[in-house]
Every structure is written in structure tokens, then in C-alpha cells.
Design an enzyme around this catalytic site. Structure first.
Site, PDB file in Angstrom:
ATOM      1  N   ARG A  35       0.798  -1.226   0.000  1.00  0.00           N
ATOM      2  CA  ARG A  35       0.000   0.000   0.000  1.00  0.00           C
ATOM      3  C   ARG A  35       0.830   1.277   0.000  1.00  0.00           C
ATOM      4  O   ARG A  35       0.303   2.372  -0.190  1.00  0.00           O
ATOM      5  CB  ARG A  35      -0.911   0.028   1.223  1.00  0.00           C
ATOM      6  CG  ARG A  35      -0.168   0.154   2.549  1.00  0.00           C
ATOM      7  CD  ARG A  35      -1.116   0.154   3.728  1.00  0.00           C
ATOM      8  NE  ARG A  35      -0.392   0.273   4.997  1.00  0.00           N
ATOM      9  CZ  ARG A  35      -0.987   0.271   6.185  1.00  0.00           C
ATOM     10  NH1 ARG A  35      -2.305   0.146   6.262  1.00  0.00           N
ATOM     11  NH2 ARG A  35      -0.278   0.397   7.297  1.00  0.00           N
ATOM     12  N   HIS A 458      45.337 -13.268   9.746  1.00  0.00           N
ATOM     13  CA  HIS A 458      46.020 -12.216  10.479  1.00  0.00           C
ATOM     14  C   HIS A 458      46.572 -11.189   9.490  1.00  0.00           C
ATOM     15  O   HIS A 458      47.117 -11.573   8.452  1.00  0.00           O
ATOM     16  CB  HIS A 458      47.183 -12.817  11.287  1.00  0.00           C
ATOM     17  CG  HIS A 458      48.021 -11.783  11.977  1.00  0.00           C
ATOM     18  ND1 HIS A 458      47.642 -11.186  13.156  1.00  0.00           N
ATOM     19  CD2 HIS A 458      49.223 -11.227  11.637  1.00  0.00           C
ATOM     20  CE1 HIS A 458      48.570 -10.324  13.531  1.00  0.00           C
ATOM     21  NE2 HIS A 458      49.547 -10.325  12.623  1.00  0.00           N
TER      22      HIS A 458
END
Length: 479
Positions: A35, A458
Site C-alpha cells: 500500500r 592475520h
């Protein structure tokens, strides 16, 4: 009367449009009734535009702090109108994208307001709800008013801001998140009532741009759904940034002036105080949109303000389903999307796993970010678990130090008996991106031994996750 559909979805938000696309993939003739705006509140007035605003705040914060990184120049300024415009552009782009995806998957869009007129029957009329402005145009080539037949109906109508007595929004002095997303200017001072995810994100955003912030929460801690240790660390950071936080406090009165409001606050000890601010933001959560849908016509059960469903979105009425906020918490877009998928797959005769709410992550995009999944330490103990708790501070992580973001903590909770990961809780840089690693681990029922022997790259922030697991078992390296 229109041709029958296999499925009609009422509501085109994250749950609704995802359910419709998945249904179309499975060969079901599908339509979505909307809507106001494809993508729902999340895409148009929630998740996406707020993240665009918070990104602007992040860029501004880093620019102000440039000298610390060796970047010098004139002091940065900001353009509030451009910040808001950029957020609206992001929402508009994704709104159009949803329309494209529905068209690509041959899902019909019916524009209007739906009610369940009878078993397998959806009546669509003109929208009665005033649209939130600015409203994007409806997609082209939509269907209109009429009565549509469907073998299955999914209600995915979402939620709206919860009004508080005495704090009814007027769109000028008292805001909901709608007004907070499109201010004509940033106020000099703002009182945010409610310190859940919505309230904390807006407090973080406006404080970054120099607004005098007061954050009030009726419960004893901010971010009430989060682990208390994580919430306490977040609070400490917010207060260091200059946000005034008052927990176990309510607003008992509000006096409106020409261009400000005076709030009377009452603490747990009964003591009162007043604070005058230019604007008030009511951020006390949301309430499900269950009204005016015709649910009572079919006898659909509603419990505590939401549609009662099972783990696959089924209601007590055959052929009627509900997903997303309208089906209860956690009221999050990703929970709605997952519900939509499993609901449709069950309709199509597949065998999906029912929704496990304990595996739904929560994310708050403030600075620092907060994210979690599973049980908090308090809830794990209350459930009777004998637990191991691991903690690892961002300060011990090389990437966090290199980024200049050493403030944060990763906390993991394990069942001592089985090694099962019960919960994970983070506060710090990119916490909302990191949490998914723990979600996957819990979903796959990964053991503590498997997590400890997983190789984390890392240097990355993800190493904090690994170290937290190691800490829970006495094997932490970098503290």
C-alpha cells in the site's frame, strides 16, 4: 474476480518480498500486495537510511580525528541537508531494486490496501493510511483494486512506532524515527526516550554531529536485550562521548513550548528533575500492524498483540500464515526474511527446519557497534547451564590497534558439559560484521575444539573471536 494465485503475500517489506521471490522460484504463481512502499519500513524508513546516516557520522568522526592518523587540513564541517538527502537516495535506489527483483521473478505487484475477505480471498482497496513523505512513486504496471483468490495467504504487514502516553508524536517537537530520519536541521538538543537499538543508534548519530544528547531508559540498563557486561561497556563509551544516560528513569510529563519541550523525569528513587530540549524522540519500540486486516473474520489467533504462529509461519487457520514483525519478535528484517523463506518452502512441500529464534543475531550500529547471538551470561545461568566464559579485548588485537579502534570486547559463553557455544556478544569496531561467524558456528553446532582449531586470518578483527574462544578454555595467547 481475478485469476487465482497459489500465494498472495500481504506486505512488500523484507519478509514479504523475499517470501514472494522464493515462492516464484519454486513455481508458485505469486502476488504481493503493498500500500505504500516496496521494501517496507526497513528499506525505506529503517535499516537502510539509518545506516546511511550513521556512515556519514562515521566519516565525519574520522575526519575530525584526522590529525591522529597523520592527516591534516581544515577542520571538517557538515551539511545536514546533504546527509539526509544521501540517506533518502540510498533508500530510493533499493526501493527500485525490489521492484526490479519482483518483476524479474514474475511476481505480480498489487497496489492497494488488503483485507482478508474470506477463506482464500484477499480484497484490495485504495490505501487509507496517509503515506510517509516523501513517498517514492509506485512501481509501473501494478495491478489495482479488486478481489483476488489465493490458495495460500501470507500476512507480512510489519510494525509501526509504539506510542507512549503523553509522548504522542506531533511531527514537530515530538518525533518518531520517521521525523528523526528527515530533520530540516539538526536540533541543538535532543531527548531520546528508549535505549534499545533504535534509540541508541539515533543518540549515537546526533551526538557525533554535536547535538546535546540525553538518553532515557525505563529499564536498569541500556540495550536491555544485550548481555549486561557488553551493555555496560557500551554505556561507558557513550558517556565518554558526552551522551547523558539515565536508566531506571521514566518521563512523567512533557510541557510543550514554542520551539522546545520540558520533560519531567522520574528515577528509580522517586526523585524528579526536568530537562529542556529542542526535540524529543520517542523510541520505545514498535507495535505489530494487525488491525484492519480482517483477521477476526477468519478467526486468526492474536496473542500479545502479534499473530500467533508455529515455527514455519502457520497460523491456527489453514492457508493463512504470518511472518516478520507481525508474527512477533525478534522484530528484525533478517528474521522476517528467513521466516518468509521457510514458510514458503513448507507451503511448497519442502522440509525446512523451523525457525530457531536463539540463532537470530541482533545488531546495533552505534559507535561502538554492538552485536550478539544466543544466550547472555545471565540467561545461560538462569537456564541452569554450568558455563565457561571467554573474553578478549580489542586492545589485544593488532588490527584494532592499527585501525585506531582499540575499544571493544568479544565475549563467548559455552556449556561446560558439552562444549556447545551458547552465546556470543561483541562491542567494538565492525562487531555487526563479525557476529555472523558465531551465527554460522552455532547453526552448524560447531564444537569448542573445532573453533579453537580454526585458522583465523592475520591481521584481522576476527582474531578477537578466536582468542575469546581460547580464553574460555584457558588457552588465550595475546593477553
Amino acid at each position: 474476480m481475478a485469476d487465482a494465485y497459489d500465494l498472495v503475500v500481504v506486505g512488500g517489506g523484507p519478509g514479504g518480498y523475499v517470501a514472494a521471490i522464493r515462492a516464484a522460484q519454486l513455481g508458485l504463481k505469486t502476488a504481493v500486495v503493498e500500500r505504500e512502499h516496496l521494501g517496507g519500513i526497513c528499506l525505506n524508513w529503517g535499516c537502510i537510511p539509518t545506516k546511511a546516516l550513521l556512515r556519514s557520522a562515521e566519516v565525519y568522526r574520522l575526519a575530525k580525528d584526522g590529525a591522529r592518523y597523520g592527516v591534516t587540513g581544515a577542520a571538517p564541517g557538515f551539511d545536514a541537508a546533504r546527509i539526509v538527502a544521501r540517506s533518502r537516495e540510498a533508500a530510493g535506489r533499493l526501493n527500485a531494486g525490489v521492484g526490479f527483483l519482483l518483476k524479474k521473478n514474475k511476481v505480480d505487484v498489487i497496489w492497494g490496501e488488503a483485507t482478508l475477505a474470506g477463506q482464500g480471498e484477499v480484497k484490495v482497496g485504495a490505501p487509507t493510511k496517509p503515506p510517509v513523505t516523501p513517498q517514492l512513486p509506485a512501481p509501473r504496471n501494478t495491478l489495482g483494486e479488486g478481489v483476488y483468490q489465493a490458495k495460500h495467504i501470507i500476512v507480512a504487514t510489519g510494525a509501526r512506532p509504539r506510542p507512549l502516553p503523553g509522548l504522542e508524536p506531533d511531527g514537530r517537537l515530538i518525533w518518531t524515527y520517521f521525523e528523526a530520519l528527515k530533520p530540516e536541521r539538526f536540533p541543538k538538543s535532543l531527548l531520546v526516550v528508549g535505549a534499545g537499538a533504535i534509540g541508541v543508534e539515533f543518540a549515537s548519530f546526533f551526538r557525533t554531529f554535536g547535538v546535546d544528547m540525553t538518553l532515557v531508559e525505563a529499564l536498569p540498563q541500556i540495550l536491555p536485550a544485550e548481555d549486561s557486561e557488553i551493555a555496560a561497556l557500551a554505556r561507558k563509551s557513550f558517556e565518554k562521548q558526552g551522551i547523558v544516560i539515565k536508566t531506571a528513569t521514566t518521563v512523567t510529563a512533557l510541557e510543550m513550548k514554542a520551539d522546545s519541550a520540558v520533560a519531567t523525569l522520574k528515577g528509580a528513587d522517586g526523585a524528579g528533575e526536568t530537562v529542556e530540549v529542542e526535540r524529543v524522540l520517542s523510541a520505545a519500540g514498535v507495535v505489530a500492524n494487525v488491525e484492519k486486516l480482517g483477521l477476526e473474520t477468519l478467526g486468526v489467533a492474536i496473542e500479545r498483540g502479534v499473530i500467533k504462529t508455529d515455527g514455519l509461519g502457520r497460523t491456527n487457520v489453514p492457508g493463512v500464515y504470518a511472518i516478520g514483525d507481525v508474527a512477533g519478535g525478534p522484530m528484525l528484517a533478517h528474521k522476517a526474511e528467513h521466516e518468509g523463506v521457510i514458510c514458503v518452502e513448507a507451503i511448497a512441500g519442502l522440509n525446512p527446519h523451523p525457525l530457531d529464534k536463539s540463532l537470530v543475531p541482533g545488531c546495533t550500529y552505534c559507535h561502538p557497534q554492538v552485536a550478539s547471538v544466543g544466550l547472555t551470561e545471565e540467561k545461560a545461568k538462569a537456564a541452569g547451564y554450568d558455563i565457561r566464559v571467554g573474553r578478549f579485548p580489542y586492545l589485544g588485537n593488532g588490527k584494532a590497534v592499527a585501525l585506531g579502534e582499540p575499544e571493544g570486547l568479544v565475549k563467548t559463553i559455552f556449556d561446560k558439559k558439552t562444549g556447545r557455544l551458547l552465546g556470543a556478544h561483541l562491542v567494538g569496531a565492525e562487531a555487526t560484521e563479525l557476529i555472523q561467524g558465531f551465527v554460522i558456528a552455532m547453526n552448524l553446532e560447531t564444537t569448542e575444539e573445532e573453533l579453537m582449531h580454526t585458522i583465523f586470518p592475520h591481521p584481522t578483527l576476527s582474531e578477537t573471536m578466536h582468542e575469546s574462544v581460547l580464553d574460555a578454555f584457558g588457552r588465550v595467547i595475546h593477553v
